[in-house]
Design a protein around this motif. Structure first.
Motif, PDB file in Angstrom:
ATOM      1  N   GLY A 117       3.507   7.423  -2.450  1.00 47.84           N
ATOM      2  CA  GLY A 117       4.601   6.873  -1.654  1.00 47.84           C
ATOM      3  C   GLY A 117       4.415   5.405  -1.314  1.00 47.84           C
ATOM      4  N   PRO A 118       5.209   4.879  -0.370  1.00 49.13           N
ATOM      5  CA  PRO A 118       5.110   3.463   0.019  1.00 49.13           C
ATOM      6  C   PRO A 118       3.909   3.236   0.940  1.00 49.13           C
ATOM      7  N   THR A 119       2.986   2.397   0.531  1.00 49.72           N
ATOM      8  CA  THR A 119       1.807   2.119   1.342  1.00 49.72           C
ATOM      9  C   THR A 119       1.165   0.810   0.905  1.00 49.72           C
ATOM     10  N   TYR A 120       0.501   0.148   1.830  1.00 47.99           N
ATOM     11  CA  TYR A 120      -0.240  -1.071   1.518  1.00 47.99           C
ATOM     12  C   TYR A 120      -1.682  -0.768   1.119  1.00 47.99           C
ATOM     13  N   ASP A 121      -2.059   0.514   1.096  1.00 52.61           N
ATOM     14  CA  ASP A 121      -3.450   0.885   0.839  1.00 52.61           C
ATOM     15  C   ASP A 121      -3.953   0.391  -0.522  1.00 52.61           C
ATOM     16  N   TYR A 122      -3.058   0.297  -1.495  1.00 45.49           N
ATOM     17  CA  TYR A 122      -3.485  -0.039  -2.853  1.00 45.49           C
ATOM     18  C   TYR A 122      -3.066  -1.449  -3.256  1.00 45.49           C
ATOM     19  N   SER A 123      -2.596  -2.234  -2.293  1.00 46.67           N
ATOM     20  CA  SER A 123      -2.220  -3.618  -2.581  1.00 46.67           C
ATOM     21  C   SER A 123      -3.461  -4.504  -2.565  1.00 46.67           C
ATOM     22  N   HIS A 124      -3.332  -5.712  -3.119  1.00 52.10           N
ATOM     23  CA  HIS A 124      -4.487  -6.609  -3.246  1.00 52.10           C
ATOM     24  C   HIS A 124      -4.731  -7.458  -2.011  1.00 52.10           C
ATOM     25  N   ARG A 125      -3.836  -7.401  -1.050  1.00 49.11           N
ATOM     26  CA  ARG A 125      -3.963  -8.188   0.183  1.00 49.11           C
ATOM     27  C   ARG A 125      -4.064  -9.683  -0.114  1.00 49.11           C
TER      28      ARG A 125
END
Length: 354
Positions: A117-125
């Motif tokens: 789903g939608p989450t920032y957990d797997y973004s590169h920041r």
């Protein structure tokens, strides 16, 4: 505490409010719909701490107070207190949640699968500079235009139901008592669990996160595993006026739910042989995952016995309310002339004696 009136205060306050309007409206105006569409997580945080589910009014409060979360929560709670309570909703079964995200840290393979789903957990920041000129929005619009919509709702059973079937979960007696309403009744100790959960849901996210963090770092006895984190939409229904056995759905709300598992405490071989899993629970308005996890840890921590801050019910429940917290700190800006002069006189008298 003693306060005194400020001479000529009315005129000064009026000028202060005029300056506030100037500061708030000095830049480019931002619409309520723009806030709702672009600051969803902040809106969810405000709704959670205010205990009031209205994205539009949360955006209005946020605009009115220049983005101050504490002031926005204050505005929403004040407005909420003026509204009549016409209905009580029926009990909601969260296992029927229409999911947009569902993960488990306890099991790799779960029935229904892991739904990221939608989450920032797997973004590169990393800063995305394309957002500055709106290029990203154009790309997203093109992706949305070419995407196929299945229209299928995703619903999955609970992971803890599988553990219950195995007998791995601790047995809990069903509690059918009327939930304690912390908005209408004074919180007393020991507090029923329903009061705890309501208080946690409205607590400041930072404070609750600190309590959970302290427990995991050794100032408590709880370091759980997230059995399941679910985010999705729940139907809210109220009894039908003409027939209470029937119900009417009045809408949906977006929530985040967390169930965390903790092994039961054992000291003897006999207790070890009967070890089971118990859990903490968190349910928060909107997409608010860290707070929901922290809530489940705080809930589980209060179920354990100990002398650490995270296990002290009165400490945790009394000091987490963001409105009372910010209000008590903010009151220090009010005139304390009498109390300070009294303290200063004692200090001066003590100095004279030396």
């Amino acid at each position: 505490m003693a306060y005194v009136a400020v001479t000529g205060g009315r005129e000064a306050i009026e000028q202060s409010l005029k300056l506030l309007e100037i500061f708030r409206e000095s830049g480019e105006d931002i619409t309520i719909s723009c806030i709702m569409e672009n600051m969803g997580l902040l809106i969810d945080k405000i709704m959670s701490e205010a205990g009031f589910y209205s994205r539009e009014y949360a955006a209005l409060a946020l605009k009115q107070c220049e983005g101050s979360v504490e002031e926005a929560v204050f505005l929403l709670r004040a407005y909420r207190s003026t509204l009549p309570r016409n209905y009580y909703s029926n009990v909601v079964d969260t296992s029927d949640m229409r999911l947009i995200r569902r993960i488990s840290a306890a099991f790799k393979d779960i029935p229904g699968g892991q739904i990221l789903g939608p989450t920032y957990d797997y973004s590169h920041r990393l800063l995305d500079f394309s957002l500055m000129d709106g290029e990203k929005k154009k790309e997203t619009a093109e992706i949305d235009a070419g995407a196929e919509e299945s229209g299928e709702d995703i619903r999955c059973g609970r992971v803890t139901d599988l553990l219950k079937e195995e007998g791995a979960m601790a047995e809990v007696e069903e509690d059918n008592t009327e939930p304690f309403d912390v908005t209408s009744n004074l919180l007393t100790f020991p507090a029923p669990r329903s009061a705890r959960l309501q208080t946690f849901a409205r607590s400041d996210a930072g404070f609750l996160g600190g309590v959970a963090y302290s427990s995991m770092r050794g100032y408590g006895a709880v370091h759980p595993t997230v059995s399941e984190l679910r985010c999705g939409y729940l139907e809210i229904c109220v009894p039908y006026v003409l027939d209470e056995e029937d119900e009417i759905c009045i809408g949906e709300i977006l929530v985040t739910e967390v169930e965390a598992l903790v092994p039961s405490h054992t000291e003897t071989d006999e207790e070890f042989a009967k070890m089971t899993l118990s859990g903490g629970y968190g349910l928060i308005f909107g997409r608010n995952e860290n707070k929901a996890i922290a809530m489940s840890i705080a809930d589980a921590s209060l179920e354990t016995k100990g002398d650490t801050p995270s296990q002290d019910e009165e400490f945790v429940l009394t000091h987490g309310d963001c409105l009372e917290m910010s209000g008590f700190i903010s009151h220090l800006k009010l005139p304390h002339y009498v109390t300070f002069q009294s303290s200063l006189d004692r200090v001066r008298a003590k100095g004279g004696e030396q």
